[in-house]
Design a protein around this motif. Structure first.
Motif, PDB file in Angstrom:
ATOM      1  N   SER A 226      -7.668 -65.491   3.840  1.00 20.61           N
ATOM      2  CA  SER A 226      -7.643 -67.061   2.929  1.00 20.61           C
ATOM      3  C   SER A 226      -8.547 -66.313   2.118  1.00 20.61           C
ATOM      4  N   ASP A 227      -9.605 -65.377   1.641  1.00 21.66           N
ATOM      5  CA  ASP A 227      -9.899 -64.798   0.139  1.00 21.66           C
ATOM      6  C   ASP A 227     -11.335 -65.411   0.202  1.00 21.66           C
ATOM      7  N   SER A 228     -11.700 -64.571   1.849  1.00 23.07           N
ATOM      8  CA  SER A 228     -12.323 -65.205   2.555  1.00 23.07           C
ATOM      9  C   SER A 228     -13.738 -63.633   2.457  1.00 23.07           C
ATOM     10  N   PHE A 229     -13.429 -63.059   1.707  1.00 28.83           N
ATOM     11  CA  PHE A 229     -13.620 -62.175   1.602  1.00 28.83           C
ATOM     12  C   PHE A 229     -15.537 -61.511   0.379  1.00 28.83           C
ATOM     13  N   VAL A 230     -15.722 -60.824   0.676  1.00 34.15           N
ATOM     14  CA  VAL A 230     -16.509 -60.137  -0.569  1.00 34.15           C
ATOM     15  C   VAL A 230     -16.742 -58.208  -0.840  1.00 34.15           C
ATOM     16  N   ARG A 231     -15.856 -57.963  -1.838  1.00 34.42           N
ATOM     17  CA  ARG A 231     -16.500 -56.228  -2.022  1.00 34.42           C
ATOM     18  C   ARG A 231     -17.299 -55.947  -3.203  1.00 34.42           C
ATOM     19  N   TRP A 232     -18.038 -55.357  -2.964  1.00 33.09           N
ATOM     20  CA  TRP A 232     -18.966 -54.207  -3.662  1.00 33.09           C
ATOM     21  C   TRP A 232     -18.413 -53.302  -3.513  1.00 33.09           C
ATOM     22  N   MET A 233     -18.034 -52.661  -5.062  1.00 37.63           N
ATOM     23  CA  MET A 233     -17.271 -51.031  -4.140  1.00 37.63           C
ATOM     24  C   MET A 233     -16.412 -51.097  -3.761  1.00 37.63           C
ATOM     25  N   ASP A 234     -17.133 -49.901  -2.316  1.00 39.21           N
ATOM     26  CA  ASP A 234     -16.928 -50.271  -1.198  1.00 39.21           C
ATOM     27  C   ASP A 234     -16.862 -50.845  -0.159  1.00 39.21           C
ATOM     28  N   ASP A 235     -18.160 -51.070  -0.168  1.00 32.82           N
ATOM     29  CA  ASP A 235     -18.747 -52.018   0.835  1.00 32.82           C
ATOM     30  C   ASP A 235     -17.986 -53.545   0.852  1.00 32.82           C
ATOM     31  N   ILE A 236     -17.361 -53.713   2.082  1.00 41.00           N
ATOM     32  CA  ILE A 236     -16.461 -55.034   2.219  1.00 41.00           C
ATOM     33  C   ILE A 236     -16.718 -55.960   3.565  1.00 41.00           C
ATOM     34  N   ASN A 237     -17.434 -56.903   3.540  1.00 43.34           N
ATOM     35  CA  ASN A 237     -17.034 -57.963   3.510  1.00 43.34           C
ATOM     36  C   ASN A 237     -16.884 -59.509   4.234  1.00 43.34           C
ATOM     37  N   PHE A 238     -16.229 -59.848   5.266  1.00 48.19           N
ATOM     38  CA  PHE A 238     -14.990 -60.776   5.679  1.00 48.19           C
ATOM     39  C   PHE A 238     -15.436 -61.434   6.836  1.00 48.19           C
ATOM     40  N   GLY A 239     -14.600 -62.679   6.500  1.00 46.40           N
ATOM     41  CA  GLY A 239     -14.669 -63.950   7.624  1.00 46.40           C
ATOM     42  C   GLY A 239     -13.386 -63.560   8.982  1.00 46.40           C
ATOM     43  N   VAL A 240     -13.436 -63.661   9.882  1.00 45.18           N
ATOM     44  CA  VAL A 240     -12.429 -64.687  10.810  1.00 45.18           C
ATOM     45  C   VAL A 240     -12.554 -64.882  11.882  1.00 45.18           C
ATOM     46  N   GLU A 241     -11.972 -65.150  12.652  1.00 45.88           N
ATOM     47  CA  GLU A 241     -11.593 -67.086  13.549  1.00 45.88           C
ATOM     48  C   GLU A 241     -12.219 -66.229  14.827  1.00 45.88           C
ATOM     49  N   SER A 242     -11.847 -64.759  15.495  1.00 49.63           N
ATOM     50  CA  SER A 242     -11.915 -63.998  16.504  1.00 49.63           C
ATOM     51  C   SER A 242     -12.086 -62.312  16.496  1.00 49.63           C
ATOM     52  N   PRO A 243     -12.311 -61.175  17.796  1.00 46.86           N
ATOM     53  CA  PRO A 243     -12.506 -60.222  16.898  1.00 46.86           C
ATOM     54  C   PRO A 243     -11.060 -59.988  17.719  1.00 46.86           C
ATOM     55  N   GLU A 244     -10.334 -60.181  17.967  1.00 42.04           N
ATOM     56  CA  GLU A 244      -8.511 -59.778  17.823  1.00 42.04           C
ATOM     57  C   GLU A 244      -8.119 -60.052  16.291  1.00 42.04           C
ATOM     58  N   ARG A 245      -8.935 -61.485  15.487  1.00 43.72           N
ATOM     59  CA  ARG A 245      -7.685 -61.187  14.375  1.00 43.72           C
ATOM     60  C   ARG A 245      -8.548 -59.930  13.447  1.00 43.72           C
TER      61      ARG A 245
END
Length: 586
Positions: A226-245
């Motif tokens: 749901s667009d809850s991520f940030v990418r700086w070149m090839d470094d990526i952070n994103f949020g999720v609800e669970s490890p399975e997700r």
């Protein structure tokens, strides 16, 4: 093209780790005519990239990245071509949460939020995600990952297909762009071209292309998070609800990358809970250092600076001995910055070991040492680094010598003893980077005849390396005051038989050697004495002043030039110019 050079490319080239002793002024001085010539060659189908300088930068434990330093013309053409694509690429970008250039966005640092640090972390964590990364909401798990050797694994054919699919560029433009990329890409010896590996250049242009190749990844991240991520070149952070997700999203991302011959870096892929993120990003430590940095900049009293420096140094000791977080080095850099702001020598005892063992901290360590007073703790640390460090790359020693030029040891017995020890480490150059260091040193601390000798001795390496030929040609300005006839003959020879890069410098220097001291409306005057100037006077400008001083002396023009004493703030340079033409300081 001229505007792009002045506004962007010129500054990018100046910020590179390996400086040009002529400051690319031969290109800048006649930029309009240069651009006309480049345009004619491009439109005539005759443009080809010049051989770039390939230099190594250590990443870790002796493993180096091959960096490319293109000619100013090639850097400009690369930038103009990528700028042509920029607007269309930005329009088709799936999400505004992906970034590639620091100058074009305002992405906050993890410690850049305004949330008060006193709340319990489980309360702060969702708010930090919303405030720092712009997530739509806070998530219990943050995933961090990046790509393995991203630039090295980019295939040119894949990149071209992706770019062509996103923009409506003429095929000839893409032909020129990828011809330039292929010419600049690192290729060892005479091995066949692999058509793979985007050249790693510290300018913006290649980053835009690498950024666009990951738009497919952005589309998946936008949809799955749901667009809850940030990418700086090839470094990526994103949020999720669970490890399975998290695992489902990571698996899908890796499948997308495999289709391009790329892959996620398993060693750097982590699923972070709120507690893990607090440890990983070191929020509390960063917030505290931000506060200390502001305090350090406000303090004026030496006693108050010392008290704060003692506290920061003690905290740094604890940090070095106890911290095991992944972001430890980033926080270490901030400690050095605060201590440097206070000119406090509390971290000097750690400098040699940190410089030796951690390639990522080297520039910061050297910058810290040269922010201190020229006294025994700092000079001893810098000399030990210079004398006892085993160098496997081309940048480490150049950065050290450049820092010594900016530090400018005093013209005193202690300063001369320090420079004598530096000289012993540099006066027998073997590699390209060794010669660059020796040329840099001689510009400011050498004698005129040594510059001429170095030029003659570097003949073989100059023939192999166009960039070094530029440096040697510019260095001859130091020899001009004592043997103008010989130097002019060498410049004429360079113009007639030398490489195009060094010939360009020689033409420019011949022009200045025949010119009068520039008037205030002259572009050379604005270059030598800009309205906004800070730090030590640049050696490239000092070399030009040596030419003007010699010409005035030889023509018996005894007009005082008070602007030189006002703007040139380095005692070694002032002494050298006074020896050439004392009338300037009358």
């Amino acid at each position: 093209m001229a505007r792009t050079w002045r506004d962007l490319v010129k500054q990018q080239l100046r910020r590179l780790a390996i400086p040009d002793l002529h400051d690319y002024y031969d290109f800048n001085f006649n930029i309009e005519r240069r651009c006309e010539g480049i345009a004619e060659r491009i439109l005539g189908g005759q443009y080809r990239a010049e051989a770039p300088l390939v230099y190594k930068v250590e990443k870790k434990v002796g493993i180096c990245r091959h960096m490319i330093l293109p000619s100013p013309a090639d850097a400009l053409v690369f930038q103009v071509l990528s700028d042509t694509l920029h607007e269309e690429l930005v329009k088709v970008q799936p999400s505004k949460k992906a970034y590639y250039a620091r100058d074009r966005h305002g992405l906050k640092l993890p410690h850049g939020g305004t949330t008060p640090p006193g709340y319990p972390w489980f309360v702060l964590w969702p708010k930090f995600q919303e405030e720092i990364w712009g997530f739509a909401k806070g998530f219990p798990i943050l995933v961090t990952t990046d790509l393995s050797n991203y630039f090295d694994n980019i295939a040119f054919d894949d990149l071209r297909r992706v770019i062509a699919g996103h923009v409506h560029a003429k095929e000839a433009l893409l032909d020129l762009l990828f011809s330039l990329i292929e010419d600049l890409a690192w290729r060892p010896d005479y091995l066949p071209r692999s058509r793979k590996g985007l050249p790693t250049i510290e300018i913006e242009a290649p980053r835009l292309l690498a950024h666009a190749l990951l738009f497919e990844l952005d589309a998946v991240l936008k949809h799955r998070t749901s667009d809850s991520f940030v990418r700086w070149m090839d470094d990526i952070n994103f949020g999720v609800e669970s490890p399975e997700r998290a695992m489902r999203v990571l698996g899908e991302l890796n499948d997308v990358l495999k289709s391009r011959g790329l892959a996620l870096n398993m060693a750097k892929t982590q699923l972070l809970s709120a507690r893990d993120a607090k440890h990983h990003f070191m929020f509390a430590e960063n917030v505290r250092l931000s506060r200390l940095d502001k305090q350090a900049r406000r303090l004026k009293s030496p006693a108050a600076k010392k008290r704060l420096g003692d506290r920061v140094a003690a905290a740094f000791e604890v940090h070095l001995s106890e911290c095991e977080a992944r972001n430890k080095d980033k926080v270490s850099k901030r400690f050095f910055t605060v201590l440097g702001q206070l000119a406090h020598p509390g971290a000097v005892k750690h400098c040699q070991e940190l410089h030796r063992s951690n390639a990522g901290l080297r520039s910061t360590v050297v910058r810290y040492i040269t922010s201190l007073k020229f006294e025994r703790p700092a000079t001893t640390a810098l000399l030990r680094i210079l004398e006892r460090t085993h160098y496997v790359d081309d940048v480490t020693r150049v950065e050290l010598v450049t820092a010594i030029l900016d530090w400018s040891p005093p013209r005193s017995p202690s300063g001369r003893r320090f420079l004598d020890r530096v000289r012993k480490q540099l006066e027998t150059p073997k590699s390209m980077s060794d010669w660059q260091c020796w040329f840099l040193f001689l510009c400011k601390y050498g004698k005129p005849h040594e510059a001429l000798t170095a030029y003659e001795q570097s003949r073989d390496v100059r023939r192999r390396e166009p960039f070094l030929a530029r440096q040697a040609t510019a260095l001859l300005c130091r020899a001009y005051p004592v043997n103008a006839k010989r130097v002019r003959a060498l410049w004429e020879r360079e113009i007639s038989t030398g490489l195009s890069d060094s010939a360009s410098v020689a033409v420019n220097l011949m022009h200045f050697s025949e010119a009068d001291f520039p008037g205030k409306k002259d572009r050379a005057y604005r270059y030598l004495f800009p309205d906004k100037a800070s730090g030590t006077y640049p050696v490239a400008k000092f070399l030009l002043l040596c030419l003007f001083a010699t010409t005035a002396r030889d023509r018996k023009v005894k007009t005082p030039r008070p602007v030189v004493a006002e703007r040139v703030n380095d005692p070694w340079m002032i002494n050298a110019i006074q020896r050439i033409n004392a009338s300037w300081f009358a």
